[in-house]
Design a protein around this motif. Sequence first.
Motif, short mmCIF file in Angstrom:
data_model
loop_
_atom_site.label_atom_id
_atom_site.label_comp_id
_atom_site.label_asym_id
_atom_site.label_seq_id
_atom_site.Cartn_x
_atom_site.Cartn_y
_atom_site.Cartn_z
N PRO A 580 -13.22 12.13 53.28
CA PRO A 580 -13.40 10.81 53.89
C PRO A 580 -12.17 10.28 54.63
N ASP A 581 -11.00 10.87 54.39
CA ASP A 581 -9.76 10.40 55.03
C ASP A 581 -9.41 11.36 56.17
N PRO A 582 -9.52 10.92 57.44
CA PRO A 582 -9.31 11.85 58.56
C PRO A 582 -7.90 12.43 58.61
N GLU A 583 -6.88 11.63 58.26
CA GLU A 583 -5.51 12.16 58.29
C GLU A 583 -5.30 13.19 57.19
N ALA A 584 -5.85 12.91 56.01
CA ALA A 584 -5.73 13.88 54.91
C ALA A 584 -6.49 15.16 55.25
N VAL A 585 -7.61 15.01 55.98
CA VAL A 585 -8.40 16.18 56.38
C VAL A 585 -7.61 17.05 57.35
N ARG A 586 -6.89 16.43 58.29
CA ARG A 586 -6.06 17.20 59.23
C ARG A 586 -4.99 18.00 58.47
N ALA A 587 -4.36 17.35 57.50
CA ALA A 587 -3.33 18.04 56.73
C ALA A 587 -3.92 19.18 55.91
N ALA A 588 -5.09 18.93 55.31
CA ALA A 588 -5.75 19.97 54.52
C ALA A 588 -6.17 21.14 55.41
N TYR A 589 -6.55 20.83 56.65
CA TYR A 589 -6.96 21.89 57.58
C TYR A 589 -5.79 22.81 57.91
N ALA A 590 -4.62 22.22 58.08
CA ALA A 590 -3.43 23.03 58.35
C ALA A 590 -3.13 23.96 57.17
N THR A 591 -3.29 23.43 55.95
CA THR A 591 -3.09 24.25 54.75
C THR A 591 -4.13 25.37 54.67
#
Length: 617
Positions: A580-591
């Motif tokens: 639900p958090d777009p910024e956290a999703v971007r970071a998780a995608y990089a990981t």
Amino acid sequence: MPPWEHRGNIRVVSGGMASVVARKNKAGEITSYQVKWRLGGSASADWQTERFDDEDSATVFKEAVDEAGQLWPPGWVKGKGYIDQAAGDVDELRYRFDNWARECIGNRTGVSEKYREDCIRELETYLFPTFGNCDVRSAEHFSKATVSSWVNAMTKTYVWRGSKRKLMSPKTLKNLHGLLSGILKEAVIHEPPLRDRNPCDLTRLPRTDDDGIEDDEGEDIEFLEPEEVAGIVSCFNRPEDRIFVRMTYGTGMRWGEITALARSHARNPKPGVFELRVARAWKRGKRGTGFYLGAPKSKAGRRTVDITEGLWQELLDLGLAGMQRKALIFHNGQGERIVYSTFYERWMAAVAKAKERGLLPDWKFPTFHDLRHSHAAALISAGHSLTYVQRRLGHESIKTTSDTYGHLLKTAHKAALATIDAVLGIQGGNQEEDIPENIPVKNPGQSLYVAHLGARLLGFWDVEHAETTAERWAAERGGAVRVERMTCEWWIRTVGGEVGSNNGLKGVRSEVPHRAYIWEVGPAVYAADGSEVVADAGAHEPRGRWVWDFEDAYTEEPAHASAQWRPGPATETEARAWGPDPEAVRAAYATARANALRICSLNPAARSVEDGQQTLT
């Protein structure tokens, strides 16, 4: 010529158009004198009477009536005489019905000036001629007998309905009776009370569905089938008229509501969600002031109506995207309010053409408002409850919805037929219990509500929860949805589960499922050598959508990351993230992408290992 004459045993003193009638008892003795005349002097007007103890007083009053043009003399209160305002008797004049009625209407709150004008006009036309000079406190002037006599007179009164002169309809009489009842109720609840009871509560009115055997048109609703609506639409020459009619049928809005929609009321808040906000409606102002934008018909009328993506596209075709925020969506071509009379001509022309082409039966005479009724019929035939229809149409009371559309419920029809068969001893072919639809569940252990969301079934104990879920699902995902009331035994047989504590009923919900707006990124796909496989250009950008708690992508955590091998001989590894958090999703995608690069060369399809599938979250 003598100033009096005998009519049977009654001695009548006449002069002008009013007359003085000497009333006698059985012994032939004069007990009182009655002045009698027709209001305004018309031969067809209502009779008016006033009683006096002596002939001289009656004669003086008769002359006052003649001088007033066969009207009640100014300042006279029936049964009380002249009220001298200068002598402090102003309260007596206040309780004369015409004055009391005007005061009551003037003091009503939360109503428009147009409503007050309409009430006064109805009072002057239909109530003041009979009760205008009566005392609201008098049990003699206002009784079951006098009100019933007025009702009977109204049933024989002719009124204009369009271009035709017809007897007053039961519905119109009911409205007039309600107006009278409301005014007398004010006298009952006055402090201190002016009356002990309201005689209107004792009056029986004609049936509102009975317009007489000669009124073949009546005021019945004309329900249109979807293909009949499409047929009428095809007969309009103007593209904007075709969109206007389809939008009315697709939303069920009233004329004043849909013609008041502005660009700001059309919303696309989330992908796949399209809605129209009903926040105002056109109102007729005071005489000579025209129309103005005011609140909807009732508090429930202020609502949000979901529409399909197809209707939204039609609004875009109409030029919605380029409109100013306050611009009317539907207008007369000059950005102004559509005048009903001018559109009505085009509507009737389209109806006539549809009949000529065989697209509409000759015996149907639909009005524009019947699009709203037909919208409700379509919802009910699709399995939606009256409660859902009430909310969508903006009815203040479920009774309004039930009285208007309750007969369309197929389950009620089936239940009635089953009852008849049972009485006659006829055994039907299907003996499975047919539980009436959408009735509050008194025993959750016996029945439940099933929401059909495409191929998915969800069980609920409360019909409101089932209807709300189905409504939202249809708005976001589209497709066919419906709600049915079924037995618990049916649910167990259909969904599965063992008898006992785990009998399949644990999954039945007691509330609306939770939703979360989930952002998704990916997948990024890598070959075994670490090279990225060409993917969709937008795969690396977050995409949002509503996800329900019964779907795999639902989560309340800020973000999840996943890197896993894809099955098959292609030896590919994918990375994706969601939450639900777009910024956290971007970071998780990089990981996730980093993890995918780390494990891609270990894909068992490329190397002989027994690790199986590896997932990192």
